[in-house]
Design an enzyme around this catalytic site. Sequence first.
Site, PDB file in Angstrom:
ATOM      1  N   LYS A   1       0.868  -1.170   0.000  1.00 20.76           N
ATOM      2  CA  LYS A   1       0.000   0.000   0.000  1.00 20.76           C
ATOM      3  C   LYS A   1       0.910   1.228   0.000  1.00 20.76           C
ATOM      4  CE  LYS A   1      -3.901   1.891   2.657  1.00 20.76           C
ATOM      5  NZ  LYS A   1      -4.856   1.654   3.752  1.00 20.76           N
TER       6      LYS A   1
ATOM      7  N   SER B   1      -9.754   1.792   2.710  1.00 18.44           N
ATOM      8  CA  SER B   1      -8.883   2.615   1.904  1.00 18.44           C
ATOM      9  C   SER B   1      -7.862   1.813   1.090  1.00 18.44           C
ATOM     10  CB  SER B   1      -8.138   3.607   2.810  1.00 18.44           C
ATOM     11  OG  SER B   1      -7.236   2.937   3.653  1.00 18.44           O
TER      12      SER B   1
ATOM     13  N   SER C   1      -9.932  -0.670   6.760  1.00 20.64           N
ATOM     14  CA  SER C   1      -9.375  -0.451   5.422  1.00 20.64           C
ATOM     15  C   SER C   1      -8.815  -1.686   4.739  1.00 20.64           C
ATOM     16  CB  SER C   1      -8.278   0.615   5.483  1.00 20.64           C
ATOM     17  OG  SER C   1      -8.852   1.875   5.643  1.00 20.64           O
TER      18      SER C   1
END
Lengths: 429, 93
Positions: A33, A110, A134
Amino acid sequence: MKKTGEAEEYFSVFVEEKPTRKGKLQGLTFSFKDNICVKGTETKASSKILEGYKPLFDATVVERIRGEGGGILGKTIQDEFGFGSFSTNTGLGIKPPRNPIDKKRVTGGSSGGSAAAAKILDKHVSIAESTGGSIANPAAFCGVIGFTPTYGLVSRYGLIDYANSLDKIGVMSRNMKDAAITLSVIAGSDGRDMTCTAEKEVYEDYLGKSVKGMTIGIPKEYVKDLDPEVEKGFLETKKMLESKGVKFKEVSLKKNAEYSIPAYYIIAMCEASTNLAKYSGLRYGYTEEMKGEHYDKFFSRIRGNAFGEETKRRILLGTFARTTGYRDAYYDKALRVRTLLIEEYKEVFKECDALMHPTMPILPPTFEEAGKLTPLQNYMLDLLTVGANLAGLPHISVPAKNTKLPVGVMLTANHFEEGKLITLGESLE
Amino acid sequence: MGDNKELVRKTAKLARLHLTEKEVEKYSKEVEEVLVAFSKLQEVDTTGVERSLHPHRISAGLREDKTGKPTGRDALKLTKHKKNDYYKGPRLQ
């Protein structure tokens, strides 16, 4: 690597670094990420304010994966700093990723890019991060496994902080085996993160075990007001586990259902607004010319020009909730309510091995549907995931079978009981 | 909550965040809605309840009192605001 082309929209940077060592992760590729630092590779948590920032060091998880022979593909797109549930709050100039199952729909967030990469790339594991859901949320919307470990099990060294008391690095993959092997590699104490614990196990040992005799609690408040397709997927999953000898019982998480959203958002925003105070365009990332102005004016200008809409909203709310006169009513109160919410979970775990409910109450929305929600409606959609995150409990989202669009079922266990989740998750494959 | 626009302006100043008037207008409406909803926590009786700064007890160890290797001049490569071996910041007064 046939599908790398299709995966490109989910990556902010492609590095395609081949492994230089042999080890437990040989044969797998990894993505990180965008809030996880990779030395020399642009790392910006999908924010304009970190544009061009190339860290001088690797995050601990990157080091450990490289050390066990994992290949590195690149960095995946996310909501700016993790502020979102759909990956539509990407920073200025960054295109939101589309759901690989239906491009009109969002990936969830997210960690949206991480979920999509795990979905479409063969032999790939995405290293993602969850603050309030997330990992579980995009896993549910993209139809992959999302594994969020206990708070502190995986070192946060090299993670761009959102909220330090909530952030957890975890794993997204297509199968439980890859997730378990990866977790064994990345978990465990790290002298560079003092909140990282020494608790660690060989998680592969929990694969191939029977779930017979396990008791799973279903919080009655968490299976209400569901989309019919979500309910169908959830009940199908329950039936599958029942046929394997799992016992179910109804439990209550009344306080969490009522108060976890405000408690979570207040704490998360307070911590976030503090963490984001350091971005000022001086030492790294986005900057502009200094015009001989006072530092207050320079920093305010840079921040005003480079932070996205949701980021500014959270800075405002978090700063407000910490100001004199409001601090006791918001921040301090939320920390005390958090204690009560953790105790409620602990009580339920006295009689259950795990808890189960849908990950998200809705199917992945279209971009149009997501765009119509007010900020408050948006926050409220996180109801099913924030409680476990606020309490730092390990949880997985596994895809339900036979649904028209992806539906995730979330299983939560007590602190450091990742093993039970691996056994349960694998039994649903 | 008083004058919301003033509240947003004041908070933005504290957070060193320049906002346009259009942004002040937008945020002042939304922030009130969120804060009213979050005030729900006031219903909870927390008398005698401790704060949870972390989700579980962290037995944070202390590291050895040894000097580490500083990032030094490499860190300066990340900015154009520098002079010789120092950062060059904006004016303080």
